[in-house]
Motif scaffolding. Structure first.
Motif, PDB file in Angstrom:
ATOM      1  N   ASN A  30      -1.430  19.049 -33.176  1.00 37.09           N
ATOM      2  CA  ASN A  30      -2.179  19.748 -32.138  1.00 37.09           C
ATOM      3  C   ASN A  30      -1.993  21.245 -32.345  1.00 37.09           C
ATOM      4  O   ASN A  30      -0.888  21.773 -32.181  1.00 37.09           O
ATOM      5  CB  ASN A  30      -1.693  19.342 -30.748  1.00 37.09           C
ATOM      6  CG  ASN A  30      -2.644  19.791 -29.666  1.00 37.09           C
ATOM      7  OD1 ASN A  30      -3.801  20.102 -29.940  1.00 37.09           O
ATOM      8  ND2 ASN A  30      -2.170  19.832 -28.441  1.00 37.09           N
ATOM      9  N   ASP A  37      -4.779  17.179 -21.796  1.00 35.53           N
ATOM     10  CA  ASP A  37      -5.765  16.102 -21.947  1.00 35.53           C
ATOM     11  C   ASP A  37      -5.806  15.186 -20.737  1.00 35.53           C
ATOM     12  O   ASP A  37      -6.885  14.819 -20.268  1.00 35.53           O
ATOM     13  CB  ASP A  37      -5.552  15.320 -23.246  1.00 35.53           C
ATOM     14  CG  ASP A  37      -4.187  14.673 -23.383  1.00 35.53           C
ATOM     15  OD1 ASP A  37      -3.238  15.082 -22.663  1.00 35.53           O
ATOM     16  OD2 ASP A  37      -4.037  13.773 -24.229  1.00 35.53           O
ATOM     17  N   TYR A  38      -4.664  14.812 -20.183  1.00 31.57           N
ATOM     18  CA  TYR A  38      -4.687  13.919 -19.029  1.00 31.57           C
ATOM     19  C   TYR A  38      -5.005  14.672 -17.735  1.00 31.57           C
ATOM     20  O   TYR A  38      -5.055  14.085 -16.659  1.00 31.57           O
ATOM     21  CB  TYR A  38      -3.394  13.116 -18.898  1.00 31.57           C
ATOM     22  CG  TYR A  38      -2.121  13.921 -18.807  1.00 31.57           C
ATOM     23  CD1 TYR A  38      -1.756  14.554 -17.621  1.00 31.57           C
ATOM     24  CD2 TYR A  38      -1.264  14.037 -19.900  1.00 31.57           C
ATOM     25  CE1 TYR A  38      -0.583  15.275 -17.524  1.00 31.57           C
ATOM     26  CE2 TYR A  38      -0.090  14.758 -19.822  1.00 31.57           C
ATOM     27  CZ  TYR A  38       0.248  15.379 -18.633  1.00 31.57           C
ATOM     28  OH  TYR A  38       1.411  16.109 -18.551  1.00 31.57           O
ATOM     29  N   VAL A  43      -8.434  20.596 -25.486  1.00 35.12           N
ATOM     30  CA  VAL A  43      -7.406  20.405 -26.500  1.00 35.12           C
ATOM     31  C   VAL A  43      -8.008  20.743 -27.865  1.00 35.12           C
ATOM     32  O   VAL A  43      -9.207  20.566 -28.075  1.00 35.12           O
ATOM     33  CB  VAL A  43      -6.886  18.950 -26.540  1.00 35.12           C
ATOM     34  CG1 VAL A  43      -5.461  18.884 -27.037  1.00 35.12           C
ATOM     35  CG2 VAL A  43      -6.996  18.285 -25.188  1.00 35.12           C
ATOM     36  N   GLY A 172      -2.898  10.958 -22.409  1.00 35.76           N
ATOM     37  CA  GLY A 172      -4.344  11.075 -22.460  1.00 35.76           C
ATOM     38  C   GLY A 172      -4.859  10.556 -23.788  1.00 35.76           C
ATOM     39  O   GLY A 172      -4.147   9.853 -24.516  1.00 35.76           O
ATOM     40  N   MET A 174      -6.144  12.543 -26.388  1.00 33.30           N
ATOM     41  CA  MET A 174      -6.237  13.535 -27.450  1.00 33.30           C
ATOM     42  C   MET A 174      -5.902  12.944 -28.810  1.00 33.30           C
ATOM     43  O   MET A 174      -6.614  13.174 -29.799  1.00 33.30           O
ATOM     44  CB  MET A 174      -5.296  14.714 -27.189  1.00 33.30           C
ATOM     45  CG  MET A 174      -5.180  15.668 -28.375  1.00 33.30           C
ATOM     46  SD  MET A 174      -3.933  16.943 -28.180  1.00 33.30           S
ATOM     47  CE  MET A 174      -2.420  16.006 -28.220  1.00 33.30           C
ATOM     48  N   THR A 177      -8.549  10.623 -30.166  1.00 31.72           N
ATOM     49  CA  THR A 177      -9.767  11.370 -30.490  1.00 31.72           C
ATOM     50  C   THR A 177      -9.620  12.094 -31.812  1.00 31.72           C
ATOM     51  O   THR A 177     -10.517  12.056 -32.672  1.00 31.72           O
ATOM     52  CB  THR A 177     -10.108  12.360 -29.371  1.00 31.72           C
ATOM     53  OG1 THR A 177     -10.235  11.663 -28.123  1.00 31.72           O
ATOM     54  CG2 THR A 177     -11.408  13.090 -29.667  1.00 31.72           C
ATOM     55  N   ILE A 190     -11.722  19.401 -28.186  1.00 27.56           N
ATOM     56  CA  ILE A 190     -11.974  18.275 -27.285  1.00 27.56           C
ATOM     57  C   ILE A 190     -12.078  18.789 -25.856  1.00 27.56           C
ATOM     58  O   ILE A 190     -11.178  19.490 -25.370  1.00 27.56           O
ATOM     59  CB  ILE A 190     -10.844  17.238 -27.371  1.00 27.56           C
ATOM     60  CG1 ILE A 190     -10.699  16.715 -28.808  1.00 27.56           C
ATOM     61  CG2 ILE A 190     -11.078  16.092 -26.400  1.00 27.56           C
ATOM     62  CD1 ILE A 190      -9.431  15.920 -29.036  1.00 27.56           C
ATOM     63  N   VAL A 192     -12.082  16.952 -22.563  1.00 30.16           N
ATOM     64  CA  VAL A 192     -11.849  15.592 -22.073  1.00 30.16           C
ATOM     65  C   VAL A 192     -12.821  15.243 -20.960  1.00 30.16           C
ATOM     66  O   VAL A 192     -13.379  14.147 -20.918  1.00 30.16           O
ATOM     67  CB  VAL A 192     -10.388  15.429 -21.613  1.00 30.16           C
ATOM     68  CG1 VAL A 192     -10.161  14.053 -20.983  1.00 30.16           C
ATOM     69  CG2 VAL A 192      -9.440  15.633 -22.787  1.00 30.16           C
ATOM     70  N   ASN A 276      -5.266  25.692 -20.807  1.00 29.78           N
ATOM     71  CA  ASN A 276      -6.704  25.473 -20.963  1.00 29.78           C
ATOM     72  C   ASN A 276      -7.402  26.762 -21.394  1.00 29.78           C
ATOM     73  O   ASN A 276      -8.271  26.749 -22.279  1.00 29.78           O
ATOM     74  CB  ASN A 276      -7.316  24.973 -19.654  1.00 29.78           C
ATOM     75  CG  ASN A 276      -7.237  23.464 -19.498  1.00 29.78           C
ATOM     76  OD1 ASN A 276      -7.341  22.723 -20.471  1.00 29.78           O
ATOM     77  ND2 ASN A 276      -7.061  23.004 -18.270  1.00 29.78           N
TER      78      ASN A 276
END
Length: 385
Positions: A30, A37-38, A43, A172, A174, A177, A190, A192, A276
């Motif tokens: 990452n 993500d959750y 992300v 989550g 991530m 994905t 991403i 979400v 974020n």
């Protein structure tokens, strides 16, 4: 190191015939965006060249038999008994995928099982998502062999449900994905909430940069401990602020959050909200100005995880501090925290120098020797043989 061919050969040694096919899925790094993500957030990971391979052949009964190159004894389960109450240990990542397919609407009635042999060079417990690599390789194989025609988006949800429901890790999606949607040379931005995963060119090679992974060898488990506590803090913070998720908050809401929330919950919320913003900014900057311009964002992300979300450990902090002292453009811990790995964005000709410096710093501190290696943005899950 394992490969598609060596995995097929290992399968043949056990079962007396080559598998019908070999599928693989990558681990991930990452780049930025931790615990967002959750919270319906943003992300920015990328798939790496380190992968898990699954050699698979259909059986004539309803048994799914799984072996791992690291754990040669077979684990077996029936397609009639795949629920969380029937599985545990590492094989839950495999059986959980099949259970999740049933939960998501795949009719398991009348289907036959599989013999599966797994090999991997994704480090375990290093925050590089070895679990999602298993799930996604198996999901891709079963999707093909059962001719289900499921989209990659649906496979993401299936693999996340396996992780959450069968394994019991409150993560989550991530990891899944990135593992399924990775593109060589690109990160995957991403969103979400919007359910989008857009490739963004990283240009590491164009700028003569490499991303160094520093595996501290402090292993973590997402199914237990602090990960779940952090998730509950985020949910409590969103509830107290009167929003559906922390994605609904911006940095402009933080002064009110400081008044409404207790200190610990506020700091958890502050991390997610500012992270974020950092993810969005990183994607913008790398596209406009190139990867050399994102260093401060990586450093700020680590500070937020260390001080506000409190998921770093001394080994991770030392890895980041040492890499930066040796000229890294940026560095941060990566993954869920409480151990795992740090990353450092460095000039390609300095990988050995930075690696040695980190190893020496760990030795001086009395820590277990780290494992240091370079990763490259790579393609997602696919069939190899």
């Amino acid at each position: 190191m394992p490969s598609p061919e060596s995995t097929a050969a290992a399968f043949a040694d056990v079962h007396g015939a080559r598998p019908v096919g070999v599928w693989s899925a990558p681990g991930r790094v990452n780049l930025i965006g931790e615990h967002t993500d959750y919270n319906d957030g943003l992300v920015f990971p990328f798939a790496i060249e380190r992968r898990t391979w699954a050699a698979v052949s259909p059986r004539q009964d309803r048994i799914v038999s799984v072996r791992s190159g690291a754990m040669p004894d077979a684990a077996e389960a029936s397609l009639d008994a795949l629920g969380p109450e029937h599985v545990d240990g590492w094989s839950a990542y495999v059986f959980g995928v099949l259970w999740a397919m049933g939960e998501r609407g795949v009719d398991l009635t009348g289907r036959t099982g599989f013999d599966i042999l797994l090999t991997s060079d994704v480090p375990l417990g290093a925050g590089l998502s070895s679990s999602a690599a298993i799930e996604c390789a198996v999901a891709q194989a079963v999707n093909d062999l059962w001719e289900l025609g499921l989209s990659r988006r649906e496979l993401i949800y299936i693999c996340q449900l396996a992780e959450n429901g069968a394994v019991g890790a409150p993560t989550g999606n991530m990891d899944q994905t990135a593992s399924l949607m990775g593109v060589a040379g690109h990160g995957v931005l991403i969103d979400v909430r919007a359910e989008t995963a857009d490739p963004v060119a990283l240009h590491f090679g164009d700028e003569d940069l490499e991303l160094l992974v520093i595996d501290t060898r402090v292993h973590h488990e997402h199914a237990t401990g602090g990960y779940g506590e952090r998730r509950r803090s985020c949910e409590d913070g969103a509830s107290a602020m009167g929003v559906g998720s922390l994605r609904d908050l911006t940095e402009g809401d933080l002064p009110r959050a400081a008044e409404v929330l207790d200190d610990v919950t506020f700091r958890r919320v502050k991390h997610v909200v500012t992270e974020n913003a950092r993810v969005a900014r990183t994607a913008e900057v790398v596209a406009k100005d190139g990867p050399r311009a994102i260093g401060d964002l990586l450093v700020a992300s680590h500070a937020s995880m260390r001080d506000d979300f409190e998921i770093s450990v001394p080994e991770l902090d030392l890895a980041v501090e040492t890499a930066l002292a040796k000229g890294a453009i940026g560095a941060r811990m990566t993954g869920g925290g409480f151990g795992g790995a740090a990353i450092a964005l460095i000039d390609a000709n300095r990988a050995e120098e930075v690696g040695h410096a980190v190893e020496q710093a760990f030795a001086d501190a009395g820590f277990t020797a780290p494992i240091v290696f370079v990763v490259n943005p790579s393609d997602g899950a696919h069939r190899d043989l």
